[in-house]
Scaffold this active site. Structure first.
Site, mmCIF file in Angstrom:
data_model
loop_
_atom_site.group_PDB
_atom_site.id
_atom_site.type_symbol
_atom_site.label_atom_id
_atom_site.label_comp_id
_atom_site.label_asym_id
_atom_site.label_seq_id
_atom_site.Cartn_x
_atom_site.Cartn_y
_atom_site.Cartn_z
ATOM 1 N N MET A 26 0.837 -1.199 0.000
ATOM 2 C CA MET A 26 0.000 0.000 0.000
ATOM 3 C C MET A 26 0.879 1.259 0.000
ATOM 4 O O MET A 26 0.405 2.357 0.288
ATOM 5 C CB MET A 26 -0.954 -0.004 1.194
ATOM 6 C CG MET A 26 -1.913 -1.203 1.156
ATOM 7 S SD MET A 26 -3.452 -0.957 2.045
ATOM 8 C CE MET A 26 -2.848 -0.738 3.714
ATOM 9 N N GLY A 27 2.165 1.093 -0.312
ATOM 10 C CA GLY A 27 3.049 2.254 -0.442
ATOM 11 C C GLY A 27 3.527 2.782 0.897
ATOM 12 O O GLY A 27 3.417 2.119 1.924
ATOM 13 N N LEU A 29 6.705 3.234 1.613
ATOM 14 C CA LEU A 29 7.568 2.055 1.772
ATOM 15 C C LEU A 29 8.607 2.234 2.870
ATOM 16 O O LEU A 29 9.097 3.338 3.116
ATOM 17 C CB LEU A 29 8.246 1.760 0.440
ATOM 18 C CG LEU A 29 7.274 1.523 -0.719
ATOM 19 C CD1 LEU A 29 8.037 1.355 -2.029
ATOM 20 C CD2 LEU A 29 6.382 0.315 -0.459
ATOM 21 N N HIS A 30 8.922 1.121 3.513
ATOM 22 C CA HIS A 30 9.953 1.096 4.565
ATOM 23 C C HIS A 30 10.806 -0.154 4.378
ATOM 24 O O HIS A 30 10.603 -0.920 3.412
ATOM 25 C CB HIS A 30 9.303 1.149 5.956
ATOM 26 C CG HIS A 30 8.249 0.106 6.180
ATOM 27 N ND1 HIS A 30 8.514 -1.245 6.156
ATOM 28 C CD2 HIS A 30 6.917 0.216 6.401
ATOM 29 C CE1 HIS A 30 7.408 -1.915 6.385
ATOM 30 N NE2 HIS A 30 6.408 -1.063 6.515
ATOM 31 N N HIS A 33 9.110 -3.580 3.589
ATOM 32 C CA HIS A 33 8.756 -3.769 2.173
ATOM 33 C C HIS A 33 10.005 -4.074 1.350
ATOM 34 O O HIS A 33 10.007 -4.974 0.502
ATOM 35 C CB HIS A 33 8.128 -2.491 1.596
ATOM 36 C CG HIS A 33 6.860 -2.041 2.254
ATOM 37 N ND1 HIS A 33 6.776 -0.862 2.958
ATOM 38 C CD2 HIS A 33 5.622 -2.587 2.302
ATOM 39 C CE1 HIS A 33 5.539 -0.695 3.406
ATOM 40 N NE2 HIS A 33 4.818 -1.735 3.032
ATOM 41 N N ASP A 146 2.003 -9.366 8.971
ATOM 42 C CA ASP A 146 0.544 -9.494 8.850
ATOM 43 C C ASP A 146 0.202 -10.980 8.773
ATOM 44 O O ASP A 146 -0.131 -11.513 7.711
ATOM 45 C CB ASP A 146 0.057 -8.725 7.619
ATOM 46 C CG ASP A 146 0.356 -7.244 7.749
ATOM 47 O OD1 ASP A 146 -0.392 -6.559 8.454
ATOM 48 O OD2 ASP A 146 1.371 -6.774 7.195
ATOM 49 N N VAL A 172 10.547 -7.240 9.786
ATOM 50 C CA VAL A 172 11.693 -6.351 9.995
ATOM 51 C C VAL A 172 11.331 -5.387 11.124
ATOM 52 O O VAL A 172 10.234 -4.809 11.140
ATOM 53 C CB VAL A 172 12.043 -5.588 8.701
ATOM 54 C CG1 VAL A 172 13.181 -4.606 8.941
ATOM 55 C CG2 VAL A 172 12.395 -6.574 7.593
ATOM 56 N N LEU A 180 8.384 -2.542 11.883
ATOM 57 C CA LEU A 180 8.198 -1.437 10.938
ATOM 58 C C LEU A 180 6.786 -1.500 10.369
ATOM 59 O O LEU A 180 6.276 -2.570 10.068
ATOM 60 C CB LEU A 180 9.213 -1.525 9.798
ATOM 61 C CG LEU A 180 10.688 -1.425 10.160
ATOM 62 C CD1 LEU A 180 11.518 -1.260 8.887
ATOM 63 C CD2 LEU A 180 10.961 -0.263 11.087
#
Ligand code: AMP
Length: 281
Positions: A26-27, A29-30, A33, A146, A172, A180
């Site tokens: 869903m953008g 980003l970290h 991702h 998730d 992470v 995160l």
């Protein structure tokens, strides 16, 4: 890096790659991702990332409009990571007028997040199935962060004979244990200081388990006590569940998914760890 805004553009770009990994996001980003992106690229040779804040997985009362977005930054990160294809559609491209089908995955989507977020997993399953059909990846990469989403997508892919492999990457974390999340940007300084209580609670229960505690209720109590020691944290639930079916356990004889949701300030956070035997793939 090719950025596709429409399904037709995506399909035209996709044709160049015999094997392709897909990382749905869903953008905003970290590093969580980006760890999936790196793995997809290493394993598949080419990687596509979707950026789509899926409206159908947010309940009317939830934070769709508050969800953080930064497309220019995301595209720069993906370009640097050597991503081949980005799919960043508008909602009307994914849900044109008349769109009506929905995928319900059954019991695995009912407890935990499913019980607190009605319709959430039907929204997730439907958009992920659509992304699979649009992108036709060889493998699709999801984060253990998730955990219920992973269980729902594995179930769906298996039940509907989807011709791809679902791959799960480790969560992470920040050095203090906080997982995160794009939503962490909403944490105030005080909230941020309190938020590692979630991982501390999971870690405490994991250590009890590894020391021989098999009573699931004792593990739940330990998690609740740790969360309660942090006044800014308002616990939603703690769970000790079967790692595949997500049914609550009385005893942890094989593996278990320890998971929780809590509000820290205005932000709802989730986290989990798996203890004991790894769940079957
Ligand atoms: P999201 O953008 O939040 O929908 O997440 C996109 C993908 O990244 C999902 O498969 C998430 O499970 C995964 N992800 C989110 N946070 C983390 C994290 N801290 N570590 C690993 N994967 C993550």
């Amino acid at each position: 890096m090719r950025v596709a805004r429409t399904i037709a553009e995506l399909r035209a770009g996709r044709a160049a790659f015999p094997r392709l990994g897909l990382v749905p996001t869903m953008g905003f980003l970290h590093a969580g991702h980006m760890s999936l992106v790196r793995r997809a690229r290493a394993e598949c040779g080419a990687v596509a990332v979707s950026i789509f804040v899926n409206p159908t997985q947010f309940a009317p009362t939830e934070d769709l409009s508050r969800y953080p977005r930064d497309m220019p930054r995301d595209l720069a990160l993906l370009e640097d990571a050597g991503v081949d294809l980005v799919f960043a559609p508008e909602p009307a491209e994914i849900y044109p007028p008349g769109h009506a089908s929905r995928i319900e995955v059954g019991p695995v989507s009912e407890p935990l997040e499913g019980a607190r977020r009605p319709g959430h997993f039907a929204g997730v399953a439907t958009v992920v199935a659509k992304l699979f059909n649009i992108v036709t990846p060889t493998r699709a990469y999801f984060g253990q962060k998730d955990a219920q989403q992973v269980a729902v997508i594995r179930r769906m892919a298996r039940d509907l004979d989807m011709p791809l492999e679902v791959v799960v990457g480790d969560t992470v974390r920040e050095p203090d244990g906080l997982a995160l999340s794009s939503r962490n940007v909403h944490l105030s300084e005080e909230d941020r200081a309190a938020a590692p209580a979630l991982f501390r609670a999971l870690d405490r229960a994991r250590r009890l388990h590894d020391g021989g505690e098999r009573d699931a209720e004792a593990l739940r109590r330990a998690m609740l006590a740790t969360l309660a020691s942090e006044p800014r944290v308002e616990t939603d639930y703690v769970s000790v569940a079967h790692p595949v079916t997500l049914r609550e356990l009385d005893r942890v004889d094989a593996g278990a998914l320890l998971s929780m949701a809590a509000r820290v300030g205005r932000t709802r956070l989730i986290d989990n760890v798996v203890v004991g035997e790894a769940p079957p793939r």
